[in-house]
Motif scaffolding. Structure first.
Motif, PDB file in Angstrom:
ATOM      1  N   LEU A  81       0.838  -1.190   0.000  1.00 41.06           N
ATOM      2  CA  LEU A  81       0.000   0.000   0.000  1.00 41.06           C
ATOM      3  C   LEU A  81       0.882   1.252   0.000  1.00 41.06           C
ATOM      4  CD1 LEU A  81      -2.690  -1.097   2.631  1.00 41.06           C
ATOM      5  CD2 LEU A  81      -2.606  -1.544   0.161  1.00 41.06           C
ATOM      6  N   ALA A  82       0.867   1.965  -1.106  1.00 44.26           N
ATOM      7  CA  ALA A  82       1.674   3.181  -1.229  1.00 44.26           C
ATOM      8  C   ALA A  82       1.152   4.265  -0.286  1.00 44.26           C
ATOM      9  CB  ALA A  82       1.650   3.679  -2.667  1.00 44.26           C
ATOM     10  N   GLY A  83       2.069   4.994   0.330  1.00 39.64           N
ATOM     11  CA  GLY A  83       1.691   6.104   1.191  1.00 39.64           C
ATOM     12  C   GLY A  83       1.133   5.692   2.533  1.00 39.64           C
ATOM     13  N   VAL A  84       1.234   4.428   2.865  1.00 35.54           N
ATOM     14  CA  VAL A  84       0.724   3.904   4.129  1.00 35.54           C
ATOM     15  C   VAL A  84       1.912   3.524   5.004  1.00 35.54           C
ATOM     16  CG1 VAL A  84      -0.585   2.029   5.217  1.00 35.54           C
ATOM     17  CG2 VAL A  84      -1.419   3.114   3.112  1.00 35.54           C
ATOM     18  N   GLY A  85       1.888   3.953   6.266  1.00 34.56           N
ATOM     19  CA  GLY A  85       3.022   3.770   7.143  1.00 34.56           C
ATOM     20  C   GLY A  85       2.959   2.507   7.982  1.00 34.56           C
ATOM     21  N   HIS A  86       3.815   2.470   9.002  1.00 31.17           N
ATOM     22  CA  HIS A  86       3.919   1.293   9.868  1.00 31.17           C
ATOM     23  C   HIS A  86       2.589   0.979  10.541  1.00 31.17           C
ATOM     24  CE1 HIS A  86       5.547  -1.644  12.596  1.00 31.17           C
ATOM     25  NE2 HIS A  86       5.115  -0.962  13.641  1.00 31.17           N
ATOM     26  N   TYR A  87       1.929   2.003  11.093  1.00 31.84           N
ATOM     27  CA  TYR A  87       0.626   1.782  11.724  1.00 31.84           C
ATOM     28  C   TYR A  87      -0.449   1.811  10.639  1.00 31.84           C
ATOM     29  CZ  TYR A  87       3.299   2.440  15.947  1.00 31.84           C
ATOM     30  OH  TYR A  87       4.240   2.302  16.941  1.00 31.84           O
ATOM     31  N   SER A  88      -0.391   0.787   9.805  1.00 35.25           N
ATOM     32  CA  SER A  88      -1.213   0.754   8.599  1.00 35.25           C
ATOM     33  C   SER A  88      -2.701   0.705   8.909  1.00 35.25           C
ATOM     34  CB  SER A  88      -0.807  -0.441   7.730  1.00 35.25           C
ATOM     35  OG  SER A  88      -0.629  -1.611   8.520  1.00 35.25           O
ATOM     36  N   PHE A  89      -3.083   0.132  10.043  1.00 34.03           N
ATOM     37  CA  PHE A  89      -4.495   0.113  10.422  1.00 34.03           C
ATOM     38  C   PHE A  89      -5.015   1.513  10.735  1.00 34.03           C
ATOM     39  CE2 PHE A  89      -3.535  -4.377  11.293  1.00 34.03           C
ATOM     40  CZ  PHE A  89      -4.635  -4.986  10.716  1.00 34.03           C
ATOM     41  N   GLU A  90      -4.136   2.450  11.026  1.00 32.13           N
ATOM     42  CA  GLU A  90      -4.519   3.852  11.218  1.00 32.13           C
ATOM     43  C   GLU A  90      -4.558   4.597   9.897  1.00 32.13           C
ATOM     44  OE1 GLU A  90      -5.685   5.169  13.842  1.00 32.13           O
ATOM     45  OE2 GLU A  90      -5.167   3.663  15.346  1.00 32.13           O
ATOM     46  N   ASP A  91      -3.653   4.256   8.993  1.00 29.30           N
ATOM     47  CA  ASP A  91      -3.559   4.974   7.723  1.00 29.30           C
ATOM     48  C   ASP A  91      -4.598   4.510   6.696  1.00 29.30           C
ATOM     49  OD1 ASP A  91      -1.549   6.717   8.373  1.00 29.30           O
ATOM     50  OD2 ASP A  91       0.068   5.452   7.643  1.00 29.30           O
ATOM     51  N   ALA A  92      -4.897   3.215   6.679  1.00 25.34           N
ATOM     52  CA  ALA A  92      -5.784   2.684   5.632  1.00 25.34           C
ATOM     53  C   ALA A  92      -6.717   1.620   6.204  1.00 25.34           C
ATOM     54  CB  ALA A  92      -4.949   2.104   4.491  1.00 25.34           C
ATOM     55  N   PRO A  93      -7.508   1.945   7.225  1.00 23.31           N
ATOM     56  CA  PRO A  93      -8.331   0.920   7.882  1.00 23.31           C
ATOM     57  C   PRO A  93      -9.365   0.274   6.972  1.00 23.31           C
ATOM     58  CG  PRO A  93      -8.964   3.116   8.622  1.00 23.31           C
ATOM     59  CD  PRO A  93      -7.691   3.278   7.843  1.00 23.31           C
ATOM     60  N   GLN A  94     -10.044   1.064   6.145  1.00 19.67           N
ATOM     61  CA  GLN A  94     -11.090   0.499   5.290  1.00 19.67           C
ATOM     62  C   GLN A  94     -10.498  -0.392   4.203  1.00 19.67           C
ATOM     63  OE1 GLN A  94     -13.395   3.858   3.925  1.00 19.67           O
ATOM     64  NE2 GLN A  94     -14.602   3.928   5.804  1.00 19.67           N
ATOM     65  N   ARG A  95      -9.423   0.060   3.592  1.00 19.94           N
ATOM     66  CA  ARG A  95      -8.780  -0.734   2.540  1.00 19.94           C
ATOM     67  C   ARG A  95      -8.291  -2.073   3.095  1.00 19.94           C
ATOM     68  NH1 ARG A  95      -8.511  -3.109  -2.011  1.00 19.94           N
ATOM     69  NH2 ARG A  95      -6.516  -3.106  -3.102  1.00 19.94           N
ATOM     70  N   ILE A  96      -7.674  -2.044   4.273  1.00 17.52           N
ATOM     71  CA  ILE A  96      -7.161  -3.272   4.867  1.00 17.52           C
ATOM     72  C   ILE A  96      -8.313  -4.199   5.253  1.00 17.52           C
ATOM     73  CG2 ILE A  96      -5.940  -4.199   6.878  1.00 17.52           C
ATOM     74  CD1 ILE A  96      -4.100  -1.731   6.693  1.00 17.52           C
ATOM     75  N   ALA A  97      -9.374  -3.645   5.824  1.00 17.48           N
ATOM     76  CA  ALA A  97     -10.532  -4.466   6.185  1.00 17.48           C
ATOM     77  C   ALA A  97     -11.121  -5.149   4.954  1.00 17.48           C
ATOM     78  CB  ALA A  97     -11.587  -3.611   6.883  1.00 17.48           C
ATOM     79  N   GLU A  98     -11.194  -4.424   3.836  1.00 16.48           N
ATOM     80  CA  GLU A  98     -11.721  -5.012   2.603  1.00 16.48           C
ATOM     81  C   GLU A  98     -10.832  -6.141   2.097  1.00 16.48           C
ATOM     82  OE1 GLU A  98     -11.876  -1.656   0.058  1.00 16.48           O
ATOM     83  OE2 GLU A  98     -13.666  -0.787   1.011  1.00 16.48           O
ATOM     84  N   LEU A  99      -9.525  -5.946   2.129  1.00 15.51           N
ATOM     85  CA  LEU A  99      -8.609  -6.981   1.660  1.00 15.51           C
ATOM     86  C   LEU A  99      -8.708  -8.237   2.525  1.00 15.51           C
ATOM     87  CD1 LEU A  99      -5.464  -4.788   0.888  1.00 15.51           C
ATOM     88  CD2 LEU A  99      -6.816  -6.058  -0.787  1.00 15.51           C
ATOM     89  N   ILE A 100      -8.803  -8.046   3.842  1.00 16.83           N
ATOM     90  CA  ILE A 100      -8.883  -9.191   4.733  1.00 16.83           C
ATOM     91  C   ILE A 100     -10.229  -9.912   4.554  1.00 16.83           C
ATOM     92  CG2 ILE A 100      -9.028  -9.888   7.158  1.00 16.83           C
ATOM     93  CD1 ILE A 100      -6.948  -7.713   7.771  1.00 16.83           C
ATOM     94  N   ALA A 101     -11.320  -9.164   4.467  1.00 13.76           N
ATOM     95  CA  ALA A 101     -12.641  -9.787   4.291  1.00 13.76           C
ATOM     96  C   ALA A 101     -12.683 -10.599   2.994  1.00 13.76           C
ATOM     97  CB  ALA A 101     -13.726  -8.722   4.301  1.00 13.76           C
ATOM     98  N   THR A 102     -12.124 -10.047   1.918  1.00 15.10           N
ATOM     99  CA  THR A 102     -12.100 -10.763   0.637  1.00 15.10           C
ATOM    100  C   THR A 102     -11.295 -12.047   0.739  1.00 15.10           C
ATOM    101  OG1 THR A 102     -12.352  -8.694  -0.591  1.00 15.10           O
ATOM    102  CG2 THR A 102     -11.443 -10.589  -1.791  1.00 15.10           C
ATOM    103  N   PHE A 103     -10.161 -11.964   1.424  1.00 17.79           N
ATOM    104  CA  PHE A 103      -9.291 -13.133   1.618  1.00 17.79           C
ATOM    105  C   PHE A 103     -10.017 -14.222   2.425  1.00 17.79           C
ATOM    106  CE2 PHE A 103      -6.262 -15.116   4.646  1.00 17.79           C
ATOM    107  CZ  PHE A 103      -5.536 -15.889   3.754  1.00 17.79           C
ATOM    108  N   LEU A 104     -10.681 -13.834   3.501  1.00 16.54           N
ATOM    109  CA  LEU A 104     -11.378 -14.814   4.324  1.00 16.54           C
ATOM    110  C   LEU A 104     -12.480 -15.526   3.529  1.00 16.54           C
ATOM    111  CD1 LEU A 104     -11.767 -12.821   7.676  1.00 16.54           C
ATOM    112  CD2 LEU A 104     -10.152 -14.641   7.174  1.00 16.54           C
ATOM    113  N   LYS A 105     -13.203 -14.764   2.732  1.00 13.65           N
ATOM    114  CA  LYS A 105     -14.263 -15.374   1.919  1.00 13.65           C
ATOM    115  C   LYS A 105     -13.700 -16.316   0.860  1.00 13.65           C
ATOM    116  CE  LYS A 105     -17.467 -11.511   2.528  1.00 13.65           C
ATOM    117  NZ  LYS A 105     -18.134 -10.353   1.854  1.00 13.65           N
ATOM    118  N   ALA A 106     -12.543 -15.991   0.343  1.00  6.03           N
ATOM    119  CA  ALA A 106     -11.946 -16.805  -0.730  1.00  6.03           C
ATOM    120  C   ALA A 106     -11.333 -18.091  -0.214  1.00  6.03           C
ATOM    121  CB  ALA A 106     -10.882 -15.992  -1.470  1.00  6.03           C
ATOM    122  N   HIS A 107     -11.046 -18.146   1.086  1.00  2.11           N
ATOM    123  CA  HIS A 107     -10.381 -19.330   1.661  1.00  2.11           C
ATOM    124  C   HIS A 107     -11.148 -19.814   2.881  1.00  2.11           C
ATOM    125  CE1 HIS A 107      -6.856 -18.754  -0.907  1.00  2.11           C
ATOM    126  NE2 HIS A 107      -7.004 -17.455  -0.687  1.00  2.11           N
TER     127      HIS A 107
END
Length: 306
Positions: free
Chosen positions: A280-306
């Motif tokens: 994730l470009a422009g996202v720092g170490h505390y990525s859950f603070e910088d991009a919470p919605q994007r990360i939640a979407e990626l994780i939800a998609t991954f869980l559904k796929a597996h």
């Protein structure tokens, strides 16, 4: 110390739960269906379950989301007689998981939650279903681990500061006042979204460390690196084979100034060569603070796929 009932102006509205199985009062949240697949969120330094506050609601509709606070962090107790090395945190999480008899676990790991979660996986690979690393190292017996740690320590402002402050006898005094300098420490480690900063946010992360005695967790994690006291779990061959077969996902904020992607993402890809990696470009170490919605979407998609 953070009050167990504090919701931080409603930004952390989850019912507090507590376990004493690890020999101290460990706080955790447990949201979602009791019979749902378990998603275990493991935070790092100097954060707590608050880091996952925007991940919990979208996942807890379908999954049982559990987020403990490590010893000395968040709403958990800071016992004075304990050490706070990596192996202590692995021991604590192992006792917690076994006491709740958690299985089919999806690990979501940030920062030192990575080594803690991988330590749990080394001891109990049969309880792990999926692995998700979000700016969290995944050491699992790789021969390159210590070379990568050394290379990262050269370029990371946080690790350079730890080494210098410990050698000059200042580490404990500075981190002992973490409640007052929390913003400086968080920024040194790296986040980019300054719009997150307000009095509630500062209180959520800083109130935990009101006095030096309450800062032993944060001090211990940093001091353990300076002293070489942390011990990474060494999995046996059966555990490596078992974990390597799990579905895995890496999400990494490329602006991380503490855990450089070029040093730590290869640890993940060595273990999971076919697994997807989202940078994730422009996202720092505390990525859950910088991009919470994007990360939640990626994780939800991954869980559904597996």
């Amino acid at each position: 110390m953070t009050l167990s009932t504090d919701t931080f102006d409603g930004t952390f509205p989850f019912a507090p739960r507590f376990s004493n199985v690890a020999g101290f009062r460990m706080h955790y949240i447990d949201e979602g269906p009791e019979d749902g697949e378990v998603v275990l969120c493991l935070h790092g330094e100097p954060t707590w379950a608050y880091l996952f506050r925007e991940l919990i609601p979208p996942l807890s509709g379908s999954y049982r989301v559990i987020a403990p606070d490590h010893m000395g962090f968040g709403k958990s107790e800071t016992p004075a007689h304990r050490t706070y090395w990596l192996q202590d945190h692995i021991d604590n999480i192992e006792k917690f998981v076994l006491a709740l008899d958690l299985s089919d676990i999806t690990l979501i790991m940030h920062d030192f939650g990575g080594p803690v979660g991988m330590g749990l996986a080394a001891r109990h690979p049969e309880r792990i279903r999926r692995i998700v690393s979000v700016n969290g190292p995944t050491p699992f017996g790789q021969t390159t681990l210590f070379d990568r740690l050394d290379a990262n320590a050269i370029v990371s402002p946080w690790f350079r500061w730890i080494a210098r402050a410990e050698s000059e006898g200042r580490l404990e005094s500075v981190l002992g006042e973490l409640g007052f300098n929390i913003l400086s420490i968080l920024k040194l480690n790296g986040f980019e979204n300054h719009m997150r900063i307000n009095n509630t946010w500062l209180s959520a992360y800083g109130s935990r460390f009101a006095v030096p005695a309450d800062s032993a967790g944060a001090i211990g994690w940093a001091k353990g690196f300076a002293l070489g006291a942390h011990r990474f779990e060494a999995p046996d061959a059966a555990a490596v084979d078992a974990v390597r077969s799990k579905p895995a996902l890496a999400i990494w904020g490329d602006a991380d100034r503490t855990l450089a992607s070029e040093h730590f993402l290869p640890l993940f890809s060595e273990l999971f060569p076919q697994a997807p990696v989202h940078r994730l470009a422009g996202v720092g170490h505390y990525s859950f603070e910088d991009a919470p919605q994007r990360i939640a979407e990626l994780i939800a998609t991954f869980l559904k796929a597996h």
